[in-house]
Design a protein around this motif. Structure first.
Motif, mmCIF file in Angstrom:
data_model
loop_
_atom_site.group_PDB
_atom_site.id
_atom_site.type_symbol
_atom_site.label_atom_id
_atom_site.label_comp_id
_atom_site.label_asym_id
_atom_site.label_seq_id
_atom_site.Cartn_x
_atom_site.Cartn_y
_atom_site.Cartn_z
ATOM 1 N N THR A 274 0.013 2.077 0.961
ATOM 2 C CA THR A 274 1.007 2.097 -0.110
ATOM 3 C C THR A 274 1.045 0.808 -0.896
ATOM 4 O OG1 THR A 274 2.738 1.290 1.370
ATOM 5 C CG2 THR A 274 2.437 3.676 1.235
ATOM 6 N N LEU A 275 0.300 -0.192 -0.434
ATOM 7 C CA LEU A 275 0.338 -1.487 -1.116
ATOM 8 C C LEU A 275 -0.619 -1.499 -2.293
ATOM 9 C CD1 LEU A 275 0.457 -4.037 1.824
ATOM 10 C CD2 LEU A 275 2.332 -2.980 0.581
ATOM 11 N N ASP A 276 -0.190 -2.116 -3.349
ATOM 12 C CA ASP A 276 -1.043 -2.283 -4.506
ATOM 13 C C ASP A 276 -1.366 -3.767 -4.635
ATOM 14 O OD1 ASP A 276 -2.488 -1.698 -6.762
ATOM 15 O OD2 ASP A 276 -0.762 -1.715 -8.094
ATOM 16 N N GLY A 277 -2.029 -4.327 -3.627
ATOM 17 C CA GLY A 277 -2.290 -5.758 -3.636
ATOM 18 C C GLY A 277 -3.391 -6.143 -2.678
ATOM 19 N N THR A 373 19.949 -5.322 -12.363
ATOM 20 C CA THR A 373 18.930 -4.922 -13.334
ATOM 21 C C THR A 373 17.575 -5.452 -12.892
ATOM 22 O OG1 THR A 373 19.436 -6.875 -14.675
ATOM 23 C CG2 THR A 373 20.555 -4.807 -15.239
ATOM 24 N N GLY A 374 16.518 -4.743 -13.401
ATOM 25 C CA GLY A 374 15.157 -5.113 -13.018
ATOM 26 C C GLY A 374 14.794 -4.625 -11.638
ATOM 27 N N VAL A 375 15.351 -3.474 -11.251
ATOM 28 C CA VAL A 375 15.086 -2.952 -9.915
ATOM 29 C C VAL A 375 14.536 -1.535 -10.017
ATOM 30 C CG1 VAL A 375 16.843 -4.362 -8.796
ATOM 31 C CG2 VAL A 375 17.457 -2.096 -9.683
ATOM 32 N N PRO A 376 13.720 -1.087 -9.019
ATOM 33 C CA PRO A 376 13.272 0.308 -8.975
ATOM 34 C C PRO A 376 14.382 1.188 -8.410
ATOM 35 C CG PRO A 376 12.405 -0.885 -7.108
ATOM 36 C CD PRO A 376 13.156 -1.896 -7.927
ATOM 37 N N ASP A 442 12.567 1.683 -3.457
ATOM 38 C CA ASP A 442 11.156 2.047 -3.396
ATOM 39 C C ASP A 442 10.299 0.836 -3.732
ATOM 40 O OD1 ASP A 442 11.065 4.661 -2.568
ATOM 41 O OD2 ASP A 442 11.338 5.491 -4.571
ATOM 42 N N THR A 443 9.074 0.817 -3.226
ATOM 43 C CA THR A 443 8.146 -0.249 -3.593
ATOM 44 C C THR A 443 7.799 -0.107 -5.053
ATOM 45 O OG1 THR A 443 7.206 -0.265 -1.371
ATOM 46 C CG2 THR A 443 5.882 -1.260 -3.130
#
Length: 446
Positions: A274-277, A373-376, A442-443
């Motif tokens: 699930t990581l994008d890194g 603000t700035g959150v998923p 969520d990520t």
């Protein structure tokens, strides 16, 4: 027939001669004086006061007393008298006072000159030299000793492009060479046949850096017997070599990989699907009976922190096992450890991100009303909200959340807890001091 020999004047025994032993003894006596001639002094003119038996002096030009009239002769003290002998040209005598060897020439004695060893065309010790090997030694060993504190063996060449080296041979065929060959870089070369050579190690004359076949040639060169350079297998490097297939990878060392949505994601089972890194990978193995019995991989998430490991036994990889840590868990307001993706702790006057950073912006709008603000969105799987409780397990606040996807904002309201056929929101109230509400998101995607 003459009565005496021509060179040493040794008396001969004559036919029908009486008292022949006298003549014979005189000859032996003369031989004893002159053979292996050793002289106490040269150019002597005054006889010693107490001469010793067998003592010989080479007289000078004006001898006195008992030596008078015997200029240039040899005076030998024997049987209580001086016996005089006229030296002949070519006789040699050792000067006992100086250790110098002298030769009789016309008009006197002169030192015997040692051979001139300078500018020799060549020297052979127990063998012959030639035009290429002007110093040749055939011996089991050669000793070059110090004179004083130390000793230097100097090998000089005319220019950088020339060669100065030590060559090791077997049956006159080269097998190893060390030195500066065709450059000023120092190298060690080896050969199995004297024709094909490999540079095992070379050291740059400017930087001192090493290269050669004895070192690893690539970042993941697993050739047995090679020395590992800094950076290879991730040793001393900022990031290890990139793994292209996790399941096929069986080398020890430190490596790197890409997770999730990256185009360069490695083949095989991904420890952080699930990581994008980026993640780091440490690999090792243990042997049993000469076989690689067990392998292991430890993966550490970097962009999104995480830690997992797996073991390979009997040729099969086991499943990845995630390890709980501060990177993927949080302690809620009630002291319980909970699984975390991005977690935010909401206080009455601020917010805190203990695990995965979101960089959310906090704002208190009114009593019991907060904006992030700035959150998923809140987590789609697992828990979302954890509220603080009292000693009896009763909720201290009631929480309502409303997410605005367009603005990426979460509105949170906290109220007193009331009962209306179930727990419900009462009058607005702030989160109690020293307590917080845990919000799990969520990520975020990139």
């Amino acid at each position: 027939m003459p009565d005496a020999s021509e060179r040493l004047s040794l008396p001969y025994l004559m036919p029908a001669q009486a008292q022949k032993h006298v003549t014979h003894n005189e000859a032996l006596h003369r031989l004893d004086l002159l053979v292996q001639l050793a002289v106490e002094s040269f150019d002597a003119n005054t006889p010693p006061a107490l001469p010793q038996a067998g003592e010989i002096h080479a007289l000078g030009g004006v001898p006195t007393d008992a030596w008078a009239g015997h200029a240039g002769e040899l005076a030998a003290w024997t049987e209580g008298n001086w016996q005089f002998i006229e030296p002949q040209e070519g006789w040699q005598a050792l000067d006992k006072s100086t250790g110098t060897l002298r030769r009789r020439n016309v008009g006197g004695w002169s030192d015997v000159a040692l051979p001139d060893l300078t500018a020799l065309p060549g020297v052979g010790v127990n063998t012959s030299y030639d035009s290429a090997n002007r110093l040749a030694v055939s011996s089991n060993a050669t000793l070059l000793n110090h004179e004083g504190a130390g000793h230097q063996l100097k090998l000089n060449k005319a220019s950088t492009g020339d060669t100065v080296s030590l060559l090791f041979q077997t049956d006159w065929s080269g097998r190893a060479e060390m030195g500066t060959a065709g450059a000023d870089d120092f190298s060690i070369k080896v050969s199995a046949d004297g024709s094909v050579w490999s540079t095992a190690l070379a050291f740059d004359a400017t930087t001192g850096m090493a290269s050669g076949m004895a070192l690893t040639q690539t970042v993941d060169d697993a050739t047995v017997g090679r020395l590992i350079r800094v950076g290879d297998f991730g040793i001393g490097a900022d990031a290890g070599p990139l793994v292209t297939d996790l399941d096929a990878h069986q080398l020890s060392g430190n490596y790197s990989g890409y997770g999730g949505g990256h185009v360069q994601a490695p083949l095989g089972d991904n420890p952080f699907p699930t990581l994008d890194g980026v993640f780091g990978l440490h690999c090792g193995n243990s042997t049993l009976g000469g076989q690689n019995a067990y392998l292991w991989q430890i993966a550490i998430g970097i962009d999104t922190p995480g830690l997992a490991f797996r073991v390979r036994a009997n040729g099969v990889w086991g499943a990845w096992q995630g390890l709980w840590s501060g990177a993927n868990t949080t302690v809620d307001a009630n002291g319980f450890i909970k699984e975390a993706s991005p977690i935010l702790r909401l206080f009455s006057d601020t917010s805190e991100e203990p695990a995965v950073p979101l960089n959310a912006t906090f704002e208190r709008l009114a009593v019991g009303q907060y904006a992030l603000t700035g959150v998923p969105p809140l987590a789609s799987k697992g828990w979302q909200v954890e509220v603080p409780q009292d000693a009896n397990g009763n909720r201290l606040v009631y929480v309502d959340c409303d997410y605005d996807a367009k603005l990426g904002a979460l509105h949170v309201e906290t109220s007193k807890v009331i009962w209306q056929d179930g727990w419900a929101a009462g009058q607005p109230c702030d989160i109690p001091k020293g307590r917080w509400v845990d919000l799990r998101f969520d990520t975020p995607t990139r």
